[in-house]
Structures are given as structure tokens and as C-alpha cells.
Design an enzyme around this catalytic site. Structure first.
Site, PDB file in Angstrom:
ATOM      1  N   ASP A 145      19.748  22.418   8.070  1.00  0.00           N
ATOM      2  CA  ASP A 145      20.569  22.099   9.240  1.00  0.00           C
ATOM      3  C   ASP A 145      19.646  21.625  10.356  1.00  0.00           C
ATOM      4  OD1 ASP A 145      23.291  22.438  10.718  1.00  0.00           O
ATOM      5  OD2 ASP A 145      21.839  23.435  12.023  1.00  0.00           O
ATOM      6  N   GLU A 186      22.542  17.067   6.086  1.00  0.00           N
ATOM      7  CA  GLU A 186      23.737  16.447   6.665  1.00  0.00           C
ATOM      8  C   GLU A 186      23.563  14.931   6.750  1.00  0.00           C
ATOM      9  OE1 GLU A 186      25.647  19.307   9.928  1.00  0.00           O
ATOM     10  OE2 GLU A 186      23.489  19.051  10.192  1.00  0.00           O
ATOM     11  N   ASP A 235      22.751  28.315  12.996  1.00  0.00           N
ATOM     12  CA  ASP A 235      22.039  27.273  12.257  1.00  0.00           C
ATOM     13  C   ASP A 235      21.850  27.665  10.799  1.00  0.00           C
ATOM     14  OD1 ASP A 235      21.829  25.684  14.518  1.00  0.00           O
ATOM     15  OD2 ASP A 235      19.953  26.635  15.148  1.00  0.00           O
TER      16      ASP A 235
END
Length: 429
Positions: free
Chosen positions: A184, A268, A364
Site C-alpha cells: 500500500d 494498487e 495502511d
């Protein structure tokens, strides 16, 4: 498998060679801009754009013309390569991969490329390289160049000349080491891994921001193009170069450590360009929270998220692993314990507490766990076997339902060793 790799070194030219390199870079910039202007004129008249072969014919005419006879002093191949770069820029524009080509400015990305390896000689023992119309140039030999030489690019950065030697060689197919991990990306934490470790951001621009501002202010007070203005400009360039070098060093160390210890990395699919757009708006529709958004944009660009993803991609491929990009929606709002999605789950920027089941963790870390789960689910949807990728995951600290989502029931309670870190360290959350 074939591996293409570039080796970059700082050149140590004498005065004559440095003047020649500036001339060659200027000739390449002139050819690029002249060809771009011609293409724009043809487009405005409704004519079809010239291809690479047509531009090369014009290049011959320009070199033989009395007005631009100085172009003949530069080697022909670098000039042709600039026309190829323009052709590629046009292709990227029409494929909607980039904006319309822009005219090149002096002092910005000055470079030229030699594509023919037969004209280049590399003497690593004596730390020198032979380039057409430049002769032998010495370079700072910091590591061995591996493979067969393919092309050489000479570039100017921060007042120094560099040579990038691209090679090709045959390497054995690497066997990936480690298991799967989710990452992340963030501002307070540069990269948080699903095993609970995270990387502290470097923020190289923020560290040098005061010095850069003072140098730019001093430069603005000088008479433009005077000797003092050139000295002030050189100081600004050195600071920019220092910022970029520190950022690249940090990203290389982080991406190398992660790729060495993991066979599969889930990340991501962030659209950094859209995330860092200005919120100023227009005169008719002014934006809101412009100052706060400006600070956020500066922090995002200072982190270097896109470059980090690019380095992870090719380094994992070199080591036999692979990178998986997953949709970023609600990764930090979804509970890995019960799957409940709510904005109330993330009470603060760092704290995650599920309002449905009470699961609590760093926000996170929760995002990284969900990213890993989505990456593994994507592999399963594609019909791939995920058992080997899951070996080595550290999941004994996850809730039961999260382990099931990540597929940890296939591997039992096997643990993974903490990832290698830089001097700044990865800290257990």
C-alpha cells in the site's frame, strides 16, 4: 532468456570533446524541432504527415544546404535517431499514450544516441570508450559492463555528461524467492507491506526545498544570460540533480529489497497523473482546498510512486517473479476480517477499526492485506494455481477470515522472514 540492461557512467571529457558534445546535442535538438515544425505545418494544411523515410531525405538536404551546412559536422546516426524519436512521439500521441510532441528547449534533456555498435569501442580495462567524431573518452568505471553492446546514449544532466551503454545478454531463467506480498503506497509511509513492515519516505525534495528556493531567488535577481546568472543557474541545477539522485537511490534500494524477497508483489493500479492534478480550477469555477491539494500533489510527486512501480516490474521479471496491479477502490475501507466496507472503518489517517466486527489494525497495513487478497483472487479468476505463490507468506497474525481470503489455508502457519531494508529500515507496525 534475453536481458536488455543499461549501464550508466559519468564521462570525463576534455574541453574540446565537451564543446563537440554540446554541438552534437544542439544539432539533434535543431533537427527534432525543425522536423516537428514541418509536421505541424503539414497538419494545418491538411496534408499527411511525413514518415521516417521522408524525414531522412529532408535531413540529407538540410545537411547539404548552405544555410545549415554546420549539421554535417555532427554524426549522421544521432540525427536520424532524433527523427525516430519524433516518429515514436507521434505514434504515442495518436495511440493516446502521451500528449502532442513539444519543441525541445536548450539545456533540458540534451542528449544524442549512437545506434550502431560497430562504430563504438569499449575498453573497460582502461575505463574509456570510443565514439564517432569524439574519439576516446574516459569515464568513471564503477562496475563491469555485461553482455554485447547494442547502443550508446550520451546525455547532459546537472552540468555533467553521462554515457548510458545498453547491452544484451543471455541469462538463465531465475527461480523466484519468497512468497506473495501486498503493498500500500502512502504519504506518511512510503510503502506498507502486508506482513506489517513499512518503508519510511525519503522526501528528497522537501529536504532540499529551502536551499532550492534560496538558489532560485538569487538567480531571479541576476541579469538574464549574464555570467553571474549562469553561475546561479548552475547552482539550481546542482540542487535539482542532488534531489533526483537521492530519490532514485532510495527507490532502487527499496525495489531491489522487495523483489529479492518476494516472488509475487500486488500493488494498487494508481493513476498518479490524475491524482496529482491541480485543484485550482478556472476563473468561472474555482477549486476548493487548493492549498491543501497543492501540498498533497507535491508529496505524491516527491515519493516517486510511478518510478517505484516501474522498477518493481522489471526487477521482479529479472528474478522470475511478477507484479500484479489491482483496483485501488476501498482498499483501506474494507475490513479483512469480515469484509464490511464503510468509510467509518477508517477513523483516522492511521487507525482502522471495523464498525461491524471490531477488527483493529493500522490503516495502511489493512490496505496492503486487501491488495494482496485482491491480487490472489485475480490469479484464481484467471485460472492460475496460487499454491506456489502463497508459500512463505506470513499470515499467522491475520484474522481467520482474512487468511481464508488470502488463501493461507493452503500453506498452514509457515512464516516469511522480514524483507531486506535500506539504512532507514523497515519498521514492524
Amino acid at each position: 532468456m534475453q536481458r536488455l540492461q543499461a549501464f550508466r557512467f559519468e564521462l570525463m571529457p576534455n574541453g574540446q570533446q565537451e564543446r563537440q558534445m554540446r554541438r552534437f546535442a544542439g544539432a539533434c535538438r535543431f533537427i527534432y524541432n525543425k522536423a516537428l515544425a514541418l509536421q505541424k505545418e503539414r497538419y494545418e494544411r491538411g496534408e499527411k504527415k511525413l514518415g521516417y523515410a521522408g524525414l531522412c531525405k529532408l535531413l540529407t538536404e538540410w545537411r547539404n544546404s548552405a544555410e545549415t551546412a554546420w549539421l554535417a559536422d555532427a554524426p549522421i546516426h544521432p540525427l536520424q535517431q532524433k527523427l525516430k524519436d519524433l516518429e515514436r512521439a507521434y505514434s504515442n500521441f495518436f495511440a493516446k499514450r502521451a500528449d502532442f510532441p513539444r519543441f525541445k528547449k536548450k539545456g533540458r534533456s540534451d542528449s544524442f544516441r549512437y545506434p550502431d555498435p560497430k562504430q563504438i569501442k569499449l575498453d573497460q580495462g582502461n575505463s574509456r570508450i570510443f565514439l564517432p567524431k569524439l574519439g576516446w573518452l574516459r569515464y568513471r568505471n564503477s562496475r563491469k559492463v555485461l553482455g554485447d553492446l547494442r547502443n550508446v546514449t550520451v546525455s547532459l544532466s546537472g552540468g555533467k555528461w553521462f554515457v548510458s551503454i545498453q547491452t544484451e545478454r543471455e541469462v538463465e531463467q531465475a527461480i523466484p524467492q519468497g512468497g506473495a506480498v501486498g503493498i500500500d503506497m502512502g504519504i506518511a509511509r512510503f510503502a506498507t507491506l502486508s506482513d506489517g513492515t513499512f518503508w519510511t519516505p525519503l522526501n528528497s525534495f522537501k529536504r532540499h526545498e529551502v536551499a532550492l528556493r534560496k538558489a532560485q531567488q538569487a538567480m531571479s535577481r541576476k541579469v538574464k544570460f549574464s555570467n553571474n546568472w549562469k553561475k546561479a543557474k548552475a547552482r539550481v541545477q546542482r540542487i535539482h540533480s542532488r534531489i533526483g539522485n537521492a530519490r532514485r537511490d532510495f527507490l532502487h534500494k527499496a525495489s531491489t529489497a522487495i523483489s529479492k524477497n518476494h516472488a509475487m508483489v500486488c500493488i494498487e493500479d494508481l493513476q498518479v497523473r490524475n491524482m496529482s492534478k491541480s485543484a485550482a480550477g478556472t476563473a468561472d469555477a474555482p477549486g476548493r482546498n487548493v492549498r491543501a491539494k497543492s501540498g498533497l500533489n507535491k508529496s505524491i510527486l516527491d515519493q516517486g510512486w510511478f518510478e517505484f512501480r516501474r522498477q518493481l516490474d522489471y526487477k521482479l521479471a529479472w528474478r522470475g517473479g511478477h507484479l500484479i496491479a489491482v483496483p485501488p477502490q476501498n482498499t483501506s475501507r474494507t475490513c479483512p476480517g469480515c469484509g464490511h466496507v464503510s468509510a467509518d472503518n477508517r477513523q483516522t489517517q492511521a487507525r482502522f477499526v471495523c464498525v461491524a466486527c471490531g477488527y483493529e489494525n493500522n490503516a495502511d497495513v489493512v490496505g496492503a492485506i486487501n491488495i494482496l487478497s485482491r491480487g490472489i483472487q485475480r490469479l484464481r479468476d484467471e485460472g492460475q494455481d496460487t499454491a506456489n505463490a502463497l508459500v512463505g507468506m506470513q499470515v499467522d497474525w491475520l484474522p481467520v477470515s482474512a487468511r481464508m481470503a488470502c488463501g493461507s489455508n493452503c500453506i498452514g502457519s509457515r512464516k516469511q522472514e522480514p524483507a531486506e531494508t535500506t539504512a532507514r529500515g523497515a519498521i514492524r507496525a
